[in-house]
Write a protein that holds these residues in place. Structure first.
Motif, PDB file in Angstrom:
ATOM      1  N   MET A 196      23.424  38.505   9.840  1.00 14.30           N
ATOM      2  CA  MET A 196      23.293  37.388  10.935  1.00 14.30           C
ATOM      3  C   MET A 196      23.709  37.672  12.288  1.00 14.30           C
ATOM      4  O   MET A 196      23.167  37.668  13.522  1.00 14.30           O
ATOM      5  N   ARG A 197      25.171  38.277  12.382  1.00 11.74           N
ATOM      6  CA  ARG A 197      25.743  38.702  13.647  1.00 11.74           C
ATOM      7  C   ARG A 197      24.875  39.762  14.285  1.00 11.74           C
ATOM      8  O   ARG A 197      24.721  40.000  15.448  1.00 11.74           O
ATOM      9  N   LEU A 198      24.285  40.939  13.546  1.00  7.71           N
ATOM     10  CA  LEU A 198      23.879  41.941  13.905  1.00  7.71           C
ATOM     11  C   LEU A 198      22.310  41.475  14.635  1.00  7.71           C
ATOM     12  O   LEU A 198      21.934  41.844  15.639  1.00  7.71           O
ATOM     13  N   GLN A 199      21.680  40.489  13.796  1.00  8.58           N
ATOM     14  CA  GLN A 199      20.508  39.925  14.477  1.00  8.58           C
ATOM     15  C   GLN A 199      20.841  39.181  15.900  1.00  8.58           C
ATOM     16  O   GLN A 199      20.043  39.352  16.779  1.00  8.58           O
ATOM     17  N   ILE A 200      21.924  38.431  15.964  1.00  9.33           N
ATOM     18  CA  ILE A 200      22.162  37.880  17.284  1.00  9.33           C
ATOM     19  C   ILE A 200      22.595  39.125  18.357  1.00  9.33           C
ATOM     20  O   ILE A 200      22.008  38.888  19.457  1.00  9.33           O
ATOM     21  N   VAL A 201      23.112  40.059  17.973  1.00  8.82           N
ATOM     22  CA  VAL A 201      23.372  41.445  18.999  1.00  8.82           C
ATOM     23  C   VAL A 201      22.048  41.778  19.282  1.00  8.82           C
ATOM     24  O   VAL A 201      21.851  42.126  20.343  1.00  8.82           O
ATOM     25  N   ASP A 209      19.044  40.264  19.411  1.00 10.23           N
ATOM     26  CA  ASP A 209      18.277  39.490  20.277  1.00 10.23           C
ATOM     27  C   ASP A 209      19.164  39.524  21.421  1.00 10.23           C
ATOM     28  O   ASP A 209      18.252  39.506  22.470  1.00 10.23           O
ATOM     29  N   LEU A 210      20.304  39.630  21.862  1.00 13.92           N
ATOM     30  CA  LEU A 210      20.886  39.660  23.150  1.00 13.92           C
ATOM     31  C   LEU A 210      20.762  41.102  23.751  1.00 13.92           C
ATOM     32  O   LEU A 210      20.507  41.180  25.104  1.00 13.92           O
ATOM     33  N   ALA A 211      20.631  41.906  23.035  1.00 17.58           N
ATOM     34  CA  ALA A 211      20.531  43.363  23.573  1.00 17.58           C
ATOM     35  C   ALA A 211      19.060  43.397  24.247  1.00 17.58           C
ATOM     36  O   ALA A 211      18.711  44.041  25.032  1.00 17.58           O
ATOM     37  N   ALA A 212      18.003  42.514  23.611  1.00 15.34           N
ATOM     38  CA  ALA A 212      16.590  42.804  24.048  1.00 15.34           C
ATOM     39  C   ALA A 212      16.285  41.982  25.312  1.00 15.34           C
ATOM     40  O   ALA A 212      15.302  41.979  25.739  1.00 15.34           O
ATOM     41  N   VAL A 213      17.342  41.449  25.959  1.00 14.55           N
ATOM     42  CA  VAL A 213      17.043  40.604  27.268  1.00 14.55           C
ATOM     43  C   VAL A 213      17.927  41.015  28.093  1.00 14.55           C
ATOM     44  O   VAL A 213      19.411  41.336  27.837  1.00 14.55           O
ATOM     45  N   GLU A 214      17.734  40.779  29.230  1.00 17.93           N
ATOM     46  CA  GLU A 214      18.819  40.939  30.436  1.00 17.93           C
ATOM     47  C   GLU A 214      19.366  39.755  30.878  1.00 17.93           C
ATOM     48  O   GLU A 214      18.797  38.740  30.896  1.00 17.93           O
ATOM     49  N   GLY A 215      20.770  39.670  30.841  1.00 19.07           N
ATOM     50  CA  GLY A 215      21.325  38.483  30.892  1.00 19.07           C
ATOM     51  C   GLY A 215      21.944  37.573  29.934  1.00 19.07           C
ATOM     52  O   GLY A 215      22.235  38.186  28.785  1.00 19.07           O
ATOM     53  N   GLU A 216      21.739  36.249  29.933  1.00 17.46           N
ATOM     54  CA  GLU A 216      22.381  35.358  28.901  1.00 17.46           C
ATOM     55  C   GLU A 216      21.356  34.601  28.042  1.00 17.46           C
ATOM     56  O   GLU A 216      20.244  34.737  28.710  1.00 17.46           O
ATOM     57  N   LEU A 217      21.651  34.228  27.029  1.00 19.17           N
ATOM     58  CA  LEU A 217      21.026  33.355  26.159  1.00 19.17           C
ATOM     59  C   LEU A 217      21.528  32.239  25.779  1.00 19.17           C
ATOM     60  O   LEU A 217      22.834  32.410  25.294  1.00 19.17           O
ATOM     61  N   ASN A 218      21.006  31.090  25.486  1.00 21.47           N
ATOM     62  CA  ASN A 218      21.713  29.779  25.130  1.00 21.47           C
ATOM     63  C   ASN A 218      21.635  29.952  23.624  1.00 21.47           C
ATOM     64  O   ASN A 218      20.729  30.512  22.845  1.00 21.47           O
ATOM     65  N   CYS A 219      22.649  29.504  22.860  1.00 22.80           N
ATOM     66  CA  CYS A 219      23.091  29.564  21.485  1.00 22.80           C
ATOM     67  C   CYS A 219      21.740  28.826  20.973  1.00 22.80           C
ATOM     68  O   CYS A 219      21.276  29.293  19.614  1.00 22.80           O
ATOM     69  N   LEU A 278      25.656  39.986  25.981  1.00 21.61           N
ATOM     70  CA  LEU A 278      26.180  41.210  24.974  1.00 21.61           C
ATOM     71  C   LEU A 278      27.263  41.840  26.312  1.00 21.61           C
ATOM     72  O   LEU A 278      26.817  42.007  27.128  1.00 21.61           O
ATOM     73  N   ARG A 279      28.438  42.231  25.630  1.00 20.63           N
ATOM     74  CA  ARG A 279      29.465  42.933  26.569  1.00 20.63           C
ATOM     75  C   ARG A 279      29.111  44.401  26.454  1.00 20.63           C
ATOM     76  O   ARG A 279      30.047  44.957  26.077  1.00 20.63           O
ATOM     77  N   ARG A 280      27.870  44.917  26.840  1.00 17.43           N
ATOM     78  CA  ARG A 280      27.447  46.128  26.754  1.00 17.43           C
ATOM     79  C   ARG A 280      28.273  47.163  27.500  1.00 17.43           C
ATOM     80  O   ARG A 280      28.369  48.062  26.991  1.00 17.43           O
ATOM     81  N   ASN A 337      35.877  39.476  18.857  1.00 18.20           N
ATOM     82  CA  ASN A 337      35.986  40.734  18.617  1.00 18.20           C
ATOM     83  C   ASN A 337      35.441  41.537  19.662  1.00 18.20           C
ATOM     84  O   ASN A 337      35.469  42.840  19.761  1.00 18.20           O
ATOM     85  N   GLY A 338      35.123  40.872  20.854  1.00 22.78           N
ATOM     86  CA  GLY A 338      34.743  41.582  22.052  1.00 22.78           C
ATOM     87  C   GLY A 338      33.372  41.949  22.390  1.00 22.78           C
ATOM     88  O   GLY A 338      32.978  42.526  23.011  1.00 22.78           O
ATOM     89  N   VAL A 339      32.535  41.621  21.223  1.00 26.55           N
ATOM     90  CA  VAL A 339      30.924  41.944  21.387  1.00 26.55           C
ATOM     91  C   VAL A 339      30.234  41.027  22.177  1.00 26.55           C
ATOM     92  O   VAL A 339      29.331  41.609  22.883  1.00 26.55           O
ATOM     93  N   VAL A 340      30.540  39.875  22.266  1.00 25.40           N
ATOM     94  CA  VAL A 340      30.030  38.919  23.451  1.00 25.40           C
ATOM     95  C   VAL A 340      30.761  38.028  24.226  1.00 25.40           C
ATOM     96  O   VAL A 340      31.872  37.994  23.800  1.00 25.40           O
ATOM     97  N   GLN A 341      30.167  37.749  25.281  1.00 28.45           N
ATOM     98  CA  GLN A 341      30.750  36.874  26.219  1.00 28.45           C
ATOM     99  C   GLN A 341      30.151  35.424  26.191  1.00 28.45           C
ATOM    100  O   GLN A 341      28.790  35.379  26.197  1.00 28.45           O
ATOM    101  N   GLN A 342      31.003  34.516  25.977  1.00 30.02           N
ATOM    102  CA  GLN A 342      30.389  33.179  26.020  1.00 30.02           C
ATOM    103  C   GLN A 342      30.964  32.383  27.309  1.00 30.02           C
ATOM    104  O   GLN A 342      32.080  32.478  27.482  1.00 30.02           O
TER     105      GLN A 342
END
Length: 124
Positions: free
Chosen positions: A38-43, A45-55, A93-95, A77-82
Motif C-alpha cells: 500500500m505504501r509503495l502504491q502511494i509512492v 502515485d506521488l512519483a507520477a505527478v509533479e507537486g502534491e496530492l491530497n490524501c 514525494l521527498r525525491r 521515515n522521510g519518504v513523503v512531505q505532508q
C-alpha cells in the motif's frame, strides 16, 4: 537518542506535522516504508505527478485509519512531505532528499515496482 525532527511553521490552519531532517533519514527506515504494497502504491502515485496530492485522491483498498497509518510511516521515515492546506492534507514525494542521500534508490524501486505490476497483470 531519538532522531531530531524538523519542526515546521504552522500552516494557515494552525496545524503542522513533524518530518525528519534530511540528515536524519535512514536507509533502513526508507526501505521499511517502501516494503508495504500500500505504501509503495502511494509512492508510485506521488512519483507520477509533479507537486502534491491530497490524501483523498488515493484509492486504497483499506480503511481510512489504515491509510492514515501508511502515510504516517512514509512521513516519519522521510519518504513523503505532508502539509496542511486548509483542511486538506497534501502529500509530496521527498525525491530530492532521497536522491541526495541514496542516489538512484527511489528510481530503481519505482522501476522495479512498475515491472512487477506489469508482470503480475500479465499473469492474471
Amino acid at each position: 537518542m531519538p532522531a531530531q525532527r524538523e519542526h515546521k511553521q504552522p500552516s494557515p490552519s494552525g496545524r503542522s506535522l513533524e518530518h525528519p531532517d534530511r540528515a536524519d533519514i535512514r536507509l533502513e527506515g526508507v526501505l521499511h516504508a517502501l516494503s508495504d504494497p500500500m505504501r509503495l502504491q502511494i509512492v508510485r502515485d506521488l512519483a507520477a505527478v509533479e507537486g502534491e496530492l491530497n490524501c483523498s485522491v488515493f484509492d486504497l483498498p483499506v480503511s481510512k485509519s489504515t491509510t492514515t497509518h501508511h502515510f504516517r510511516v512514509l512521513r516519519e521515515n522521510g519518504v513523503v512531505q505532508q502539509i496542511y492546506r486548509g483542511t486538506a492534507k497534501m502529500n509530496a514525494l521527498r525525491r530530492d532528499d532521497l536522491e541526495a542521500l541514496f542516489p538512484g534508490l527511489i528510481g530503481s524501486v519505482l522501476t522495479a515496482a512498475s515491472l512487477q505490476a506489469t508482470r503480475l497483470e500479465a499473469a492474471s
